[in-house]
Design an enzyme around this catalytic site. Structure first.
Site, PDB file in Angstrom:
ATOM      1  CB  SER A 255      -0.923   0.161   1.191  1.00 41.80           C
ATOM      2  OG  SER A 255      -0.155  -0.036   2.510  1.00 41.80           O
ATOM      3  CE  LYS A 300      -2.751   1.534   5.223  1.00 38.01           C
ATOM      4  NZ  LYS A 300      -2.357   0.736   3.803  1.00 38.01           N
TER       5      LYS A 300
END
Length: 362
Positions: A255, A300
């Site tokens: 990611s 996140k």
């Protein structure tokens, strides 16, 4: 014993029993929480996250932070109290254990898989960044992995450059499988390869590897559909015109690709991408610069805002989940490609933030 006292004693015993059950009763869940963020333009453990040599680089300002998620280990078993606390805690997410570790995957297997994905994301980030800047990147088909116990073991090796299969040149990884399955199980396949050590030496010197040799590998029948296989996974490797090292340990998964690519672009161009602003983000990236979705987006966002981020570059496929709970003070910016991200950063830099592509629930 007075009735009131008996009632209190019974209630206390029930409470103790429930508490013990909560502590000792294991449940099949795992927990995700915000992990640390790292500025790809900065340093980690005393080393620059992005170290470029052999090409001119430019000063950078601000932040382009990659974001991470912490997860409980595969062998850790939550008790009921921990699961309940995780469900009510705003910054944590409790998910079924199999969501993070499907099919009985061990922690060692998960760590290895994450490390491989992280390595591939670094490679793709370099390719995407250089291609975005119209810099030359040479690609070649390689053996990515060899299945233990397969016919290819000790014959082909990870890193071998595959030039041809049965004399037919290969240009894409899928060409290898297409040519192998033309055989019947039990027949031989002849690979023309550059051995991995010679390929690595050539790459270090910035040259195209040469010196091929032929390797014959027998095929076997695949268990699932009976096709002919040799037990390798083909992939793509690249020769870069100069050295780009990504120095970051204890991070896994794919990611961070987008933020690595943007950091490389920022260092290789005179334009200051952030204008000193604090931008964080996430997203996989492929060699063409396309940005893909990731897991744990809610965590996140929290981690990015806690670190001080003002803007968050969000893969478009994650937008619907992200908008459900945006931390105060954080602006989501939708991206589909590295080019999209650069355009949005230019708007942030110039103050034209009203024109930023935004996430929506649809």
């Amino acid at each position: 014993m007075p009735r009131r006292t008996a009632t209190m004693l019974a209630s206390t015993l029930v409470f103790i029993a429930l508490l013990c059950a909560g502590v000792f009763l294991k449940v099949p869940y795992a927990e995700m929480s915000p992990g640390p963020t790292v500025n790809t333009l900065g340093s980690a453990d005393g080393e620059p996250v992005l170290d470029i040599s052999g090409h001119k680089t430019y000063p950078t300002t601000g932040h382009l932070n990659m974001t991470t998620v912490r997860v409980t280990g595969a062998d850790y078993r939550m008790n009921l109290l921990e699961a309940v606390y995780g469900w009510v805690a705003h910054d944590n997410v409790v998910v079924p254990h199999d969501t993070l570790y499907p099919n009985g995957k061990t922690e060692e297997e998960s760590t290895q898989e994450n490390a491989e994905e992280f390595s591939q994301s670094q490679e793709s980030a370099k390719v995407a960044a250089l291609r975005e800047l119209k810099m030359p990147v040479k690609a070649r088909v390689v053996v990515s992995s060899v299945v233990k116990g397969s016919p290819s073991q000790n014959k082909l090796h990870a890193g071998d450059v595959i030039r041809a299969v049965d004399g037919t040149a290969v240009k894409q990884p899928e060409d290898v499988a297409r040519l192998v399955v033309k055989h019947k199980p039990g027949e031989d396949v002849v690979f023309t390869v550059v051995p991995a050590d010679e390929a690595a030496a050539a790459e270090k010197a910035g040259k195209e590897p040469t010196g091929t040799e032929k390797v014959t590998v027998p095929t076997v029948k695949a268990e699932d559909d009976g096709r002919a296989i040799v037990g390798i996974q083909a992939g793509t490797d690249h020769t870069f015109p100069f050295e780009i090292d990504i120095n970051l340990a204890d991070v896994g998964g794919p990611s961070a690709g987008l933020m690595f690519a943007l950091g490389i672009v920022d260092k290789l161009t005179s334009d200051d991408l952030t204008g000193g602003r604090f931008v964080a983000g996430t997203g996989t990236i492929d060699d063409s610069g396309k940005v893909g979705p990731i897991g744990g987006i809610e965590m996140k966002l929290v981690g990015a805002r806690n670190a001080g981020a003002e803007y968050f570059l969000t893969p478009s496929d994650n937008c619907a989940s992200a908008v459900s709970d945006i931390p105060d003070g954080l602006t989501l910016v939708k991206v589909d490609t590295i080019a999209d991200a650069r355009k949005s950063l230019a708007k942030i830099n110039s103050g034209a933030t009203a024109d930023l592509p935004s996430c929506s629930a649809s």
